[in-house]
Write an enzyme that holds these catalytic residues in place. Sequence first.
Site, mmCIF file in Angstrom:
data_model
loop_
_atom_site.group_PDB
_atom_site.id
_atom_site.type_symbol
_atom_site.label_atom_id
_atom_site.label_comp_id
_atom_site.label_asym_id
_atom_site.label_seq_id
_atom_site.Cartn_x
_atom_site.Cartn_y
_atom_site.Cartn_z
ATOM 1 N N LYS A 273 -5.554 -8.222 7.560
ATOM 2 C CA LYS A 273 -4.112 -8.401 7.405
ATOM 3 C C LYS A 273 -3.584 -9.043 8.682
ATOM 4 C CE LYS A 273 0.035 -5.666 6.176
ATOM 5 N NZ LYS A 273 0.531 -4.304 5.859
ATOM 6 N N SER B 223 2.186 0.811 2.114
ATOM 7 C CA SER B 223 1.869 -0.615 2.161
ATOM 8 C C SER B 223 0.434 -0.968 1.791
ATOM 9 C CB SER B 223 2.174 -1.186 3.549
ATOM 10 O OG SER B 223 3.548 -1.474 3.643
ATOM 11 N N SER C 123 3.377 -3.877 1.820
ATOM 12 C CA SER C 123 3.340 -5.121 2.565
ATOM 13 C C SER C 123 1.948 -5.753 2.636
ATOM 14 C CB SER C 123 3.840 -4.891 3.993
ATOM 15 O OG SER C 123 2.970 -4.029 4.702
#
Lengths: 478, 494
Positions: free
Chosen positions: A77, A176, A152
Amino acid sequence: MDPYQTLEQLRQLLESKQISAEELCRYFLDRIAQFDQQTNCFVSVEPEQVLAEARGADKTRDQGINGQLSGIPVAHKDNFCVRGQRTSCCSNLLRTFISPYDATIVKNISKEGGIYFGKTNMDEFAMGTSNQTSTWGPVRNPWDLSRVPGGSSGGSAAAVAAGFVPVATGSDTGGSIRQPASFCGVTGFKPTYGRLSRYGMIAFASSLDQAGTLTRTAQDAATMFRIMQGHDPRDATSEASWSDDKRVSVKHPLTIGYAASLLNDLDSEIVARIEGSRETLERLGNKFKDVEVFDQDLALSSYYIISCAEASSNLARFDGIRYGTRTKSASSIQELYENTRSQGFGDEVKRRLLAGTYFLSTNSPENYVQKAQKLRRMVYALYQELFQKVDVVLAPSAPSTAFRLDEQLDSTDMYRQDRFTVPVNLCGLPAVSIPCGLVNGLPIGVQLIGPQYGDELILDVAYRFQSETSWHLHRPKL
Amino acid sequence: MSEIDASWEAVIGLEVHVQLNTRTKLFSRTLNGDVSATPNQYANLVDLAYPGTLPVLNQAALTHAIRFGTAVDGSIARVCLFERKHYFYPDLPKGYQISQYSQPIVGSGLFTLWFEDGQTKAIRIRQAHLEEDAGKSIHDWLPNSTVLDFNRAGTPLLEIVTEPDLRTPLEAAMFLRQLHALVIWLGLGSGNLNEGAIRCDANISLRPQGNNSHGTACELKNLNSFKFLKNALQYEIERQVTVLSAGATVQRETRSYDPVSGSTRSMRPKEKHKEYRYFPDPDLPPIPIAERTIAQIKSSMPELPATVRNRFVRDFDLAADHAYRLTLEKPLAELFEATAKLCKDPQATANWILGEVTALRKGKQSLTQDIAISARQLSQLIERVTDGTLSVNNGKDLLRKLWETDLDLDQIMKTQDMAQISDRDQISNWAKRVIEENEELIPKLLAGEEKLYEYFIGQVMSLSQGKANPQLVRHALETLVLAEYKHNSAKNYD
């Protein structure tokens, strides 16, 4: 070659030399080149670098040196610092930021031979539940390109769902990892707070942030967890000792808590999938017990106050002075701050920073943060009590399947996406979201929540579930 | 106006920032405190607040703080908690300073202020807390630019805050002097004022004499020497007296002191509640401080200056001011005690240390200069001077020679031929020679010009190359001159 193979399967392919690491990586790179224009999962991939690393893995394999992930692609990420790579948190402010160092878990993964495959898209600074706030544009759900992947960690979840990589890291501050895992039909694991180092993971809300993984299976999550975990002297909140007395030992069958009240306002199709997973777990020999959980909306308020307050502080360092994109127009230091931050941050980040600044100010007579902390302690106490009675808790991962990009959710609706996931972060508990069915062709997940240090326990339950079901094997058509 | 208007009383409190001399910084592994480093040489990713980096407490700084707390008999917090204090400034990398707000590590304590006459006054310590230093903004390096040096960013600071118990500029200066001495005594910091290792701010207000109210205080910033502190307070008192006497009010403000003009000037009005948005730092979990830890630190404390001072007065019968001066620095006190025990002459030891030894150290341009003489050497020296083997002047010369060597005193005396000559015949012969060479001066001497004796003594001393015992020289001269007088008188009668 099947892009949807588990780590174990890939490891066997590589070890038996049915395929070289270079060939394997080239295959996934080609797949990304072919399909990612549609999904926008990756914000940076350097094919030449990946292949060079893969060739290195092949060489060391020939020399008989093998890490557990040797030659296997791993995406990170975009909030994990990777040395020499752009690490932007998908923010305009960090568009050009090249990290001079590796996050501890990035290091742990490369030590085991994992090939750094690129950075995945995310909501700006991990603030969002739809991956629409990224400066690099939204991610589209591989199951339906008109829909969001969740957020996210939307890029990571979608990348695994699309078969671009077998595993991607994520971060989970309020859901997330688990909510996008649910939206994308993958396994999303958020460990106990402190078991994975936060060093090098760009902070959103320090007391809630936890690194984790998006994988095809619970078994892969367990493999990654073993590799990533461990005390980090650079992170004072990382757990100091790994004495087994802290860990909850794995056992079977279990008593599983089930809060029927959570399902009240959910779509009946989703309720049916969750009921179905309950039945599966019962069939496996587990017993269920009805439990009451904390008022979700109160927990959600506590979460938003604390996370915004901490974010407003954590993001104060992004002033354009030492790194990041500095404004070109400033005639005073005050203007330099104002313009850099106004131009650098997107609307959602600004909204949360402004709210957090207000929550922390002594001008707010409501004493928001103290009240929120009090609520947090109450949620914690409730879960402590709950785990006296049950071994794990089964709960929804998200209130819906993936919604459409053009659905105009207001902030509050967006925030309520997190209502099943935030209590876990407030308490620092481990939780895993696993696919439990399809609703109108879209995946939906269910959450297994464990007591503190019950990471191995919930992964074991998830593994048994996945041995009995095939929801995690469904694939989107690209 | 040099005298303070007697109808006003000053109320002064100090905030002193002490840089701690830990090996590494407060929350990073960067080396701490190398003032000669090139800019940003000692600034790692944590110090520069790179994205993703985290602070980890340096336990040594915590131990230092507890040691200070123990020394001032302060309460020690049971939990070490850090908070974030937010403000934007280019040399503050994180946009907040990690500090302690709600629970300072050291709570209320007492500092015994000593006066040279042996009187004492208790100054209450409100608190002492740990925090990190900021970097430096340098505005005059490049035109139209500010350059930043982060070497200092993250240096551990102990901020010591007194209650407003000080009443005069002199008291304040003495307090700072003695606090400074304590910091060095305990080994907490270099105390180097020029390098900003101790920085002092003062809050000062006036009130009518005999009144217990508090007036409006001004904060004077960066008073980084004892003299500046004293002078700035003196100026500020005079300024406030003028304001108040005119019936006006003192503005609550922050003022800076200009050592060149000796005056203070307003920097900015002091806001009542500055919005720092304090909250507990979630990156630094509260650290419980065990009773056992505190007990261990307590038991490892050195004897404190005040205790040593009292002991010197009691056991060695020293005057209060001598005891005070000898206990401003630990090496001085240690040298005194060891030497006095060896030579069994505490008064002479005190005189030598406060006189010659101190002069020699000052000559080296540094107060913290090591003492380069051992107690054994100094005690031998004092013994030789006392028993007359060595003249005082030769003793002083010898001390200079012994400085920075570990030679044995008697050996040097032998090789350098410095032993004092007390041979009466030898001295008498020199005296005769001097008298013969200065015959024309004898009548003056006989007429009672005592000062001439000094000249004659000097001549004899120079013949002896400074080694003759001056007392014996005088005696020999007097004897010879008296004989001459008698001789002359007898002639006159003839």
